[in-house]
Design a protein around this motif. Structure first.
Motif, short mmCIF file in Angstrom:
data_model
loop_
_atom_site.label_atom_id
_atom_site.label_comp_id
_atom_site.label_asym_id
_atom_site.label_seq_id
_atom_site.Cartn_x
_atom_site.Cartn_y
_atom_site.Cartn_z
N LYS A 31 27.06 44.68 34.86
CA LYS A 31 26.19 43.20 34.90
C LYS A 31 27.05 41.98 34.40
CE LYS A 31 22.01 40.94 33.14
NZ LYS A 31 20.95 41.17 32.12
N LEU A 32 27.23 41.01 35.30
CA LEU A 32 28.14 40.04 35.29
C LEU A 32 27.32 38.68 35.43
CD1 LEU A 32 30.96 41.14 37.73
CD2 LEU A 32 31.09 41.18 35.29
N SER A 33 27.67 37.79 34.46
CA SER A 33 27.17 36.37 34.43
C SER A 33 28.05 35.80 35.56
CB SER A 33 27.15 35.59 33.08
OG SER A 33 28.52 35.55 32.91
N PHE A 34 27.67 34.51 36.02
CA PHE A 34 28.60 33.72 36.85
C PHE A 34 29.91 33.61 36.33
CE2 PHE A 34 30.28 30.16 39.11
CZ PHE A 34 30.31 30.75 40.30
N CYS A 35 29.83 33.13 34.97
CA CYS A 35 30.97 32.98 34.34
C CYS A 35 32.01 34.15 34.14
CB CYS A 35 30.91 32.34 32.87
SG CYS A 35 30.30 30.69 32.95
N GLN A 36 31.45 35.47 34.06
CA GLN A 36 32.18 36.52 33.99
C GLN A 36 32.61 36.92 35.39
OE1 GLN A 36 28.89 38.79 32.27
NE2 GLN A 36 30.13 39.06 30.10
N PHE A 37 32.15 36.63 36.34
CA PHE A 37 32.47 37.26 37.74
C PHE A 37 33.64 35.96 38.22
CE2 PHE A 37 31.88 36.95 42.60
CZ PHE A 37 32.26 38.24 42.52
N LEU A 38 33.17 34.95 37.61
CA LEU A 38 34.50 33.69 37.83
C LEU A 38 35.79 34.35 37.20
CD1 LEU A 38 34.87 31.07 39.20
CD2 LEU A 38 34.37 30.05 37.03
N ALA A 39 35.58 34.91 35.87
CA ALA A 39 36.59 35.15 35.41
C ALA A 39 37.48 36.56 35.94
CB ALA A 39 36.33 35.86 33.76
N LEU A 40 36.50 37.42 36.36
CA LEU A 40 36.91 38.56 37.19
C LEU A 40 37.79 37.98 38.30
CD1 LEU A 40 37.19 41.69 38.05
CD2 LEU A 40 35.06 41.17 39.28
N ARG A 41 37.50 37.04 39.07
CA ARG A 41 38.24 36.45 40.35
C ARG A 41 39.64 35.93 39.68
NH1 ARG A 41 36.47 31.24 44.05
NH2 ARG A 41 36.73 30.31 42.16
N THR A 42 39.62 35.24 38.68
CA THR A 42 40.73 34.85 38.14
C THR A 42 41.90 35.98 37.84
OG1 THR A 42 39.77 32.87 37.23
CG2 THR A 42 42.01 33.48 36.43
N LYS A 43 41.16 37.16 37.13
CA LYS A 43 42.04 38.28 36.84
C LYS A 43 42.57 38.56 37.97
CE LYS A 43 40.18 39.40 32.33
NZ LYS A 43 39.51 40.59 31.79
N VAL A 44 41.72 39.02 38.95
CA VAL A 44 42.01 39.66 40.24
C VAL A 44 43.02 38.92 40.86
CG1 VAL A 44 41.26 40.52 42.46
CG2 VAL A 44 39.96 41.19 40.31
N ARG A 45 43.00 37.60 41.12
CA ARG A 45 43.91 36.79 41.62
C ARG A 45 45.26 36.74 41.09
NH1 ARG A 45 41.11 31.10 43.23
NH2 ARG A 45 39.99 32.01 45.46
N ASN A 46 45.23 36.64 39.45
CA ASN A 46 46.60 36.87 39.05
C ASN A 46 47.22 38.42 38.97
OD1 ASN A 46 46.32 34.34 38.33
ND2 ASN A 46 45.24 34.67 36.24
N ILE A 47 46.75 39.01 39.52
CA ILE A 47 47.46 40.46 39.66
C ILE A 47 48.34 40.42 41.01
CG2 ILE A 47 47.27 42.92 40.28
CD1 ILE A 47 44.62 42.67 38.63
N GLU A 89 36.84 37.90 46.73
CA GLU A 89 36.86 36.79 47.63
C GLU A 89 35.61 36.42 48.42
OE1 GLU A 89 39.24 34.38 47.23
OE2 GLU A 89 39.88 35.63 45.53
N TYR A 90 35.43 37.47 49.33
CA TYR A 90 34.15 37.69 50.11
C TYR A 90 32.98 37.28 49.19
CZ TYR A 90 36.92 39.00 53.98
OH TYR A 90 37.61 39.19 55.44
N GLY A 91 32.62 37.60 48.20
CA GLY A 91 31.64 37.32 47.31
C GLY A 91 31.55 35.78 47.13
N PHE A 92 32.52 35.16 46.67
CA PHE A 92 32.74 33.79 46.52
C PHE A 92 32.57 33.16 47.84
CE2 PHE A 92 33.95 34.65 42.27
CZ PHE A 92 33.28 33.66 41.51
N LEU A 93 32.98 33.56 48.74
CA LEU A 93 32.71 32.85 50.20
C LEU A 93 31.37 32.89 50.49
CD1 LEU A 93 34.23 31.48 52.45
CD2 LEU A 93 34.10 33.98 53.80
N SER A 94 30.65 34.02 50.13
CA SER A 94 29.18 34.04 50.50
C SER A 94 28.44 33.08 49.57
CB SER A 94 28.90 35.74 50.34
OG SER A 94 27.39 35.50 50.38
N PHE A 95 28.72 32.92 48.42
CA PHE A 95 28.35 31.98 47.57
C PHE A 95 28.22 30.63 48.28
CE2 PHE A 95 29.29 34.54 43.78
CZ PHE A 95 28.36 35.77 44.03
N ASP A 96 29.40 30.12 48.72
CA ASP A 96 29.80 28.88 49.45
C ASP A 96 28.84 28.63 50.49
OD1 ASP A 96 31.39 28.42 47.43
OD2 ASP A 96 33.49 28.82 48.60
#
Length: 105
Positions: A31-47, A89-96
């Motif tokens: 279960k992820l809050s929006f902020c946790q999902f945002l943090a996941l995106r940042t972590k994944v992007r930095n890999i 990335e597609y998840g955030f695109l869907s939100f947009d």
């Protein structure tokens, strides 16, 4: 809950009632809050995925990923990591797109 995006290994759900997201990673669902999902995106992007193809930088081709203030730990191989990057990335695109549609309507 509605499915936001489904990839080969993962599924991202959105719960409007609980105002959160669920990431089904096959082994477990998180279960992820929006902020946790945002943090996941940042972590994944930095890999650096390039490191996975250089045996000097990433000898075993695995990535250790901690989520939600170290509540969850995952060890992902290169293929799983690429799939997770796509899902995020597609998840955030869907939100947009959803926000754009709601703005126009």
């Amino acid at each position: 809950m509605k499915v936001v995006f489904r990839s080969k290994f993962y599924t991202l759900y959105q719960s409007d009632k609980e105002k959160c997201h669920y990431l089904d990673m096959d082994q477990k669902t998180i279960k992820l809050s929006f902020c946790q999902f945002l943090a996941l995106r940042t972590k994944v992007r930095n890999i650096s995925i390039e490191d996975h193809f250089d045996s000097d930088l990433n000898k075993h081709g695995f990535e250790v990923l901690m989520l939600c203030n170290k509540e969850h730990l995952f060890v992902l191989n290169t293929v799983e990591l690429l799939d997770l990057k796509s899902l995020v990335e597609y998840g955030f695109l869907s939100f947009d797109v959803d926000q754009l549609v709601n703005t126009i309507a």
